[in-house]
Structures are given as structure tokens and as C-alpha cells.
Design a protein around this motif. Structure first.
Motif, PDB file in Angstrom:
ATOM      1  N   ASN A  23       7.686  12.921  -1.266  1.00  0.00           N
ATOM      2  CA  ASN A  23       9.021  13.235  -0.757  1.00  0.00           C
ATOM      3  C   ASN A  23       9.427  14.682  -0.998  1.00  0.00           C
ATOM      4  OD1 ASN A  23       9.443  10.561   0.136  1.00  0.00           O
ATOM      5  ND2 ASN A  23       9.936   9.952  -1.945  1.00  0.00           N
ATOM      6  N   ALA A  24       8.478  15.544  -1.289  1.00  0.00           N
ATOM      7  CA  ALA A  24       8.782  16.952  -1.506  1.00  0.00           C
ATOM      8  C   ALA A  24       9.341  17.574  -0.229  1.00  0.00           C
ATOM      9  CB  ALA A  24       7.524  17.695  -1.938  1.00  0.00           C
ATOM     10  N   THR A  25      10.317  18.444  -0.393  1.00  0.00           N
ATOM     11  CA  THR A  25      10.932  19.138   0.729  1.00  0.00           C
ATOM     12  C   THR A  25      10.436  20.580   0.736  1.00  0.00           C
ATOM     13  OG1 THR A  25      12.914  17.775   0.504  1.00  0.00           O
ATOM     14  CG2 THR A  25      13.131  19.823   1.749  1.00  0.00           C
ATOM     15  N   PRO A  26       9.792  21.010   1.825  1.00  0.00           N
ATOM     16  CA  PRO A  26       9.267  22.372   1.854  1.00  0.00           C
ATOM     17  C   PRO A  26      10.381  23.415   1.912  1.00  0.00           C
ATOM     18  CG  PRO A  26       9.079  21.385   4.016  1.00  0.00           C
ATOM     19  CD  PRO A  26       9.572  20.303   3.086  1.00  0.00           C
ATOM     20  N   ASP A  29      11.311  29.417   3.736  1.00  0.00           N
ATOM     21  CA  ASP A  29      11.418  30.844   3.410  1.00  0.00           C
ATOM     22  C   ASP A  29      10.326  31.255   2.429  1.00  0.00           C
ATOM     23  OD1 ASP A  29      13.634  31.221   5.058  1.00  0.00           O
ATOM     24  OD2 ASP A  29      15.069  30.889   3.432  1.00  0.00           O
ATOM     25  N   ASN A  30      10.093  30.431   1.412  1.00  0.00           N
ATOM     26  CA  ASN A  30       9.056  30.742   0.433  1.00  0.00           C
ATOM     27  C   ASN A  30       7.665  30.627   1.046  1.00  0.00           C
ATOM     28  OD1 ASN A  30      11.068  31.225  -1.382  1.00  0.00           O
ATOM     29  ND2 ASN A  30      10.711  29.407  -2.623  1.00  0.00           N
ATOM     30  N   ILE A  31       7.471  29.644   1.910  1.00  0.00           N
ATOM     31  CA  ILE A  31       6.185  29.499   2.595  1.00  0.00           C
ATOM     32  C   ILE A  31       5.928  30.726   3.468  1.00  0.00           C
ATOM     33  CG2 ILE A  31       4.966  28.175   4.392  1.00  0.00           C
ATOM     34  CD1 ILE A  31       6.310  25.649   3.097  1.00  0.00           C
ATOM     35  N   ALA A  32       6.964  31.233   4.126  1.00  0.00           N
ATOM     36  CA  ALA A  32       6.810  32.435   4.957  1.00  0.00           C
ATOM     37  C   ALA A  32       6.385  33.636   4.114  1.00  0.00           C
ATOM     38  CB  ALA A  32       8.114  32.733   5.695  1.00  0.00           C
ATOM     39  N   LYS A  33       6.899  33.738   2.893  1.00  0.00           N
ATOM     40  CA  LYS A  33       6.506  34.832   1.997  1.00  0.00           C
ATOM     41  C   LYS A  33       5.010  34.763   1.688  1.00  0.00           C
ATOM     42  CE  LYS A  33      10.942  35.232  -0.404  1.00  0.00           C
ATOM     43  NZ  LYS A  33      11.615  35.081  -1.713  1.00  0.00           N
ATOM     44  N   ILE A  34       4.517  33.557   1.412  1.00  0.00           N
ATOM     45  CA  ILE A  34       3.098  33.394   1.090  1.00  0.00           C
ATOM     46  C   ILE A  34       2.250  33.611   2.337  1.00  0.00           C
ATOM     47  CG2 ILE A  34       1.353  31.846   0.126  1.00  0.00           C
ATOM     48  CD1 ILE A  34       3.628  32.855  -1.842  1.00  0.00           C
ATOM     49  N   ASN A  35       2.712  33.094   3.477  1.00  0.00           N
ATOM     50  CA  ASN A  35       1.976  33.304   4.728  1.00  0.00           C
ATOM     51  C   ASN A  35       1.868  34.793   5.071  1.00  0.00           C
ATOM     52  OD1 ASN A  35       1.510  30.596   5.055  1.00  0.00           O
ATOM     53  ND2 ASN A  35       3.059  30.298   6.633  1.00  0.00           N
ATOM     54  N   LYS A  36       2.899  35.563   4.756  1.00  0.00           N
ATOM     55  CA  LYS A  36       2.864  37.007   4.992  1.00  0.00           C
ATOM     56  C   LYS A  36       1.781  37.652   4.130  1.00  0.00           C
ATOM     57  CE  LYS A  36       5.914  41.069   5.048  1.00  0.00           C
ATOM     58  NZ  LYS A  36       5.283  42.007   4.138  1.00  0.00           N
ATOM     59  N   LEU A  37       1.672  37.222   2.883  1.00  0.00           N
ATOM     60  CA  LEU A  37       0.612  37.738   2.014  1.00  0.00           C
ATOM     61  C   LEU A  37      -0.762  37.411   2.582  1.00  0.00           C
ATOM     62  CD1 LEU A  37       2.138  36.783  -1.456  1.00  0.00           C
ATOM     63  CD2 LEU A  37       1.932  39.093  -0.491  1.00  0.00           C
ATOM     64  N   TRP A  69       3.293  21.730   6.712  1.00  0.00           N
ATOM     65  CA  TRP A  69       4.287  22.774   6.458  1.00  0.00           C
ATOM     66  C   TRP A  69       3.848  24.137   6.993  1.00  0.00           C
ATOM     67  CZ3 TRP A  69       4.839  21.369   0.569  1.00  0.00           C
ATOM     68  CH2 TRP A  69       5.454  20.115   0.448  1.00  0.00           C
ATOM     69  N   GLY A  70       2.637  24.217   7.515  1.00  0.00           N
ATOM     70  CA  GLY A  70       2.148  25.472   8.066  1.00  0.00           C
ATOM     71  C   GLY A  70       1.749  26.500   7.023  1.00  0.00           C
ATOM     72  N   CYS A  71       1.307  26.045   5.870  1.00  0.00           N
ATOM     73  CA  CYS A  71       0.911  26.939   4.775  1.00  0.00           C
ATOM     74  C   CYS A  71      -0.477  27.510   5.037  1.00  0.00           C
ATOM     75  CB  CYS A  71       0.903  26.189   3.449  1.00  0.00           C
ATOM     76  SG  CYS A  71       2.500  25.530   2.968  1.00  0.00           S
ATOM     77  N   LYS A  72      -0.545  28.803   5.216  1.00  0.00           N
ATOM     78  CA  LYS A  72      -1.833  29.470   5.413  1.00  0.00           C
ATOM     79  C   LYS A  72      -2.485  29.659   4.044  1.00  0.00           C
ATOM     80  CE  LYS A  72      -0.120  32.013   9.411  1.00  0.00           C
ATOM     81  NZ  LYS A  72       0.109  33.369   9.966  1.00  0.00           N
TER      82      LYS A  72
END
Length: 98
Positions: A23-26, A29-37, A69-72
Motif C-alpha cells: 500500500n505504499a504511495t509513490p 516528485d522524488n521519483i522524478a529527482k532520481i530519474n533525472k540522475l 511508478w516509472g522508476c528508472k
């Protein structure tokens, strides 16, 4: 750079004090920061203690969450991270610092 990224309370959060991984909620904004890296050419390894204390295998659920969640990322490590309350290291950053 090789960047290890925690999952719980970093790219996802929980509505209650009881963590139920399913039940984790992504936090997009934080995922976008990691995807940018990732997009900048860094090697991203998601690293979680899920299952480290219990021995429960959370790999499939965690992998599905990252994909949904689209985590690269390049690699996922589940249950290999030590369980701790505080990490002191000269190379660490909190997600808020990115």
C-alpha cells in the motif's frame, strides 16, 4: 556516479504508521529527482531493507512497484540492506537535498 537509493520514506510513503509495502504511495516528485540522475548518466541502484529483518522476499512486489511508478534504474537489491536507525557517512544525502 554509482548512486544507491533507498525506497521507503524516500520515493514512497505510507498513510499510517504500519508499513504495508503493498500500500505504499509513490512520491512522484522524488521519483522524478532520481530519474533525472539516471537520465544524466548515473548508475541507479535501488537498495531496500524490505525483508532484511523478517526474511520475507519482497523482490517481486518491489520490482512491480518501481516499474508501475516509472522508476528508472539499473539494479534493484531487496533484503540485502542492513536494518539500522541511523546511517553516518560522508557521502550520504537526503532526498530533500537533491
Amino acid at each position: 556516479m554509482i548512486i544507491y537509493v533507498d525506497i521507503d520514506e524516500t520515493i514512497c510513503f505510507y498513510d499510517s504508521s504500519a508499513k504495508t509495502y503493498e500500500n505504499a504511495t509513490p512520491n512522484m516528485d522524488n521519483i522524478a529527482k532520481i530519474n533525472k540522475l539516471y537520465d544524466e548518466g548515473n548508475h541507479i541502484k535501488y537498495w531496500t531493507a524490505r525483508g532484511s529483518g523478517t526474511g520475507i522476499d519482497w523482490f517481486d512486489i518491489t520490482k512491480k512497484q518501481l516499474n508501475d511508478w516509472g522508476c528508472k534504474h539499473h539494479k534493484l537489491s531487496v533484503g540485502e540492506k542492513p536494518v539500522y536507525d541511523l546511517l553516518i557517512c560522508d557521502k550520504t544525502k537526503r532526498i530533500e537535498e537533491l
